[in-house]
Design an enzyme around this catalytic site. Structure first.
Site, short mmCIF file in Angstrom:
data_model
loop_
_atom_site.label_atom_id
_atom_site.label_comp_id
_atom_site.label_asym_id
_atom_site.label_seq_id
_atom_site.Cartn_x
_atom_site.Cartn_y
_atom_site.Cartn_z
N GLN A 86 0.82 -1.21 0.00
CA GLN A 86 0.00 0.00 0.00
C GLN A 86 0.85 1.26 0.00
OE1 GLN A 86 -3.13 0.28 2.92
NE2 GLN A 86 -3.89 -1.77 2.48
N MET A 103 -11.59 -0.53 0.40
CA MET A 103 -11.14 0.38 -0.66
C MET A 103 -11.48 1.83 -0.33
SD MET A 103 -9.37 -0.92 -3.10
CE MET A 103 -9.38 0.63 -3.98
N GLY A 104 -12.43 2.03 0.57
CA GLY A 104 -12.84 3.39 0.92
C GLY A 104 -11.70 4.26 1.40
N ASP A 105 -10.71 3.66 2.12
CA ASP A 105 -9.56 4.46 2.53
C ASP A 105 -8.39 4.31 1.56
OD1 ASP A 105 -7.39 2.59 4.06
OD2 ASP A 105 -9.39 1.83 4.43
N HIS A 161 -10.32 4.25 9.85
CA HIS A 161 -9.14 4.25 9.00
C HIS A 161 -9.27 5.31 7.90
CE1 HIS A 161 -7.65 0.54 10.80
NE2 HIS A 161 -6.56 0.68 10.07
#
Length: 337
Positions: free
Chosen positions: A101, A278-280, A301
């Site tokens: 990431q 996936m939102g963050d 998060h």
């Protein structure tokens, strides 16, 4: 230099990973105090230390405090290097996907190949299948192509898995606001050094939860350095929504499958276009290229990620909770290192 208290918000490794990425991209130094201050065992653990050293190698950074257990880190990046072939050995089951990431945004458009040895399917992190199918599915909608390959699986506590990421390129302003009609539903269950019947039971339980959809089932027997199993479920339409679940001692196969499917359905029913994981993660790419998206649930998060990103001058706006929207009007494209 940006100064950050690592106990704010979710108070964990997400703060560090996002700081590393944006520091390297913008050439902005930072000092992080009270690292992972909200965790039972604060300070840098092996996976966090591996992320620090990996990003430092990519951007030729000067670092102070990059030792196991350190609660303070000072990071001064230089230019991102290429071509580069980087090998990272976490030495434990520390998550390879969480380290990725931090690294993937630095790899886009550059000749950088990363090999990470550690945990590929471990708790509190996306599985390697999630990264290959869901994360990369969303990246395609951002205009990004790349390769994430699993050489072998690694599970908690032994680790020993291996993931290779390379050839990341593309990217541009995007809008992911609708899931639309579900055109494809996949249940993917795997086992390593366990009876394949376990994976079949996981997939059957997940499929039963998804009885309103036609389901494509994929069963895999994998190579790895220990026993393990996991199930990934994802829905594909105009966007991709997914969730995974790991097997564990004393956890029935049916529970694994049902857990993954239930989480996907919960996110899907919010009307969001991307799932809660996936939102963050997608926030980083909206900040890089400009864009907007609708997430299923605004997690701690995600809120923490937004606060860190804004420290680098990104004009990021969040509205709503479940679902929620993110819009970036002033991205980093012109200010990337």
């Amino acid at each position: 230099m940006i100064e950050v208290d690592g106990s704010f918000g979710e108070g964990g490794g997400q703060i560090l990973r996002t700081l590393l990425t944006f520091s390297a991209l913008t050439g902005t130094p930072f000092r992080l105090n009270n690292i992972r201050g909200n965790r039972p065992k604060p300070g840098l653990q092996r996976s966090h230390l591996s992320a620090v050293n990996a990003v430092a190698s990519v951007c030729d950074a000067s670092v102070k405090g990059n030792v196991l257990g350190s609660r303070t880190l000072e990071f001064r990046p230089s230019r991102i290097k290429e071509p580069l072939k980087l090998v990272i050995d976490v030495g434990t089951a520390g998550s390879a996907t969480l380290i990725l990431q931090s690294l993937i945004p630095l790899m886009i458009g550059r000749k950088i190949t990363v090999t990470i040895k550690g945990g590929t399917d471990v708790p509190k992190s996306p599985t390697s299948d999630y990264m290959s199918c869901v994360f990369m599915g969303i990246m395609e909608r951002v205009g990004i192509k790349g390769e994430i390959g699993v050489v072998r699986r690694g599970y908690y506590p032994r680790g020993g898995g291996e993931v290779i990421a390379s050839d990341f390129r593309g990217g541009g302003e995007f809008s992911i606001l609708r899931m639309g009609d579900v055109k494809k539903v996949v249940v993917m269950s795997h086992v390593t050094w366990l009876p394949v019947e376990i994976a079949k039971r996981e997939a059957k339980a997940a499929s039963e939860e998804l009885s309103n959809f036609p389901v494509e089932v994929k069963i895999k027997e994998e190579k790895g350095t220990g026993k393990g199993t996991a199930t990934l479920v994802y829905l594909e339409g105009e966007s991709v929504i997914g969730a995974d679940s790991l097997g564990a001692i004393g956890k029935r196969a049916e529970e694994v499958g049902k857990e993954a499917a239930s989480h996907v359905l919960s996110d899907y029913r919010t009307g969001g276009a991307v799932d809660s994981f996936m939102g963050d993660m997608l926030m980083v790419y909206a900040s890089l290229f400009g864009g907007e998206y609708k997430g299923s649930s605004l997690t701690c998060h995600a809120k923490t990620n937004a606060q860190v990103i804004k420290m680098f001058g990104v004009d990021l706006e969040i509205n709503g909770v479940s679902p929620f929207t993110v819009k970036v009007r002033r991205p980093l494209v012109s200010g990337i290192n």
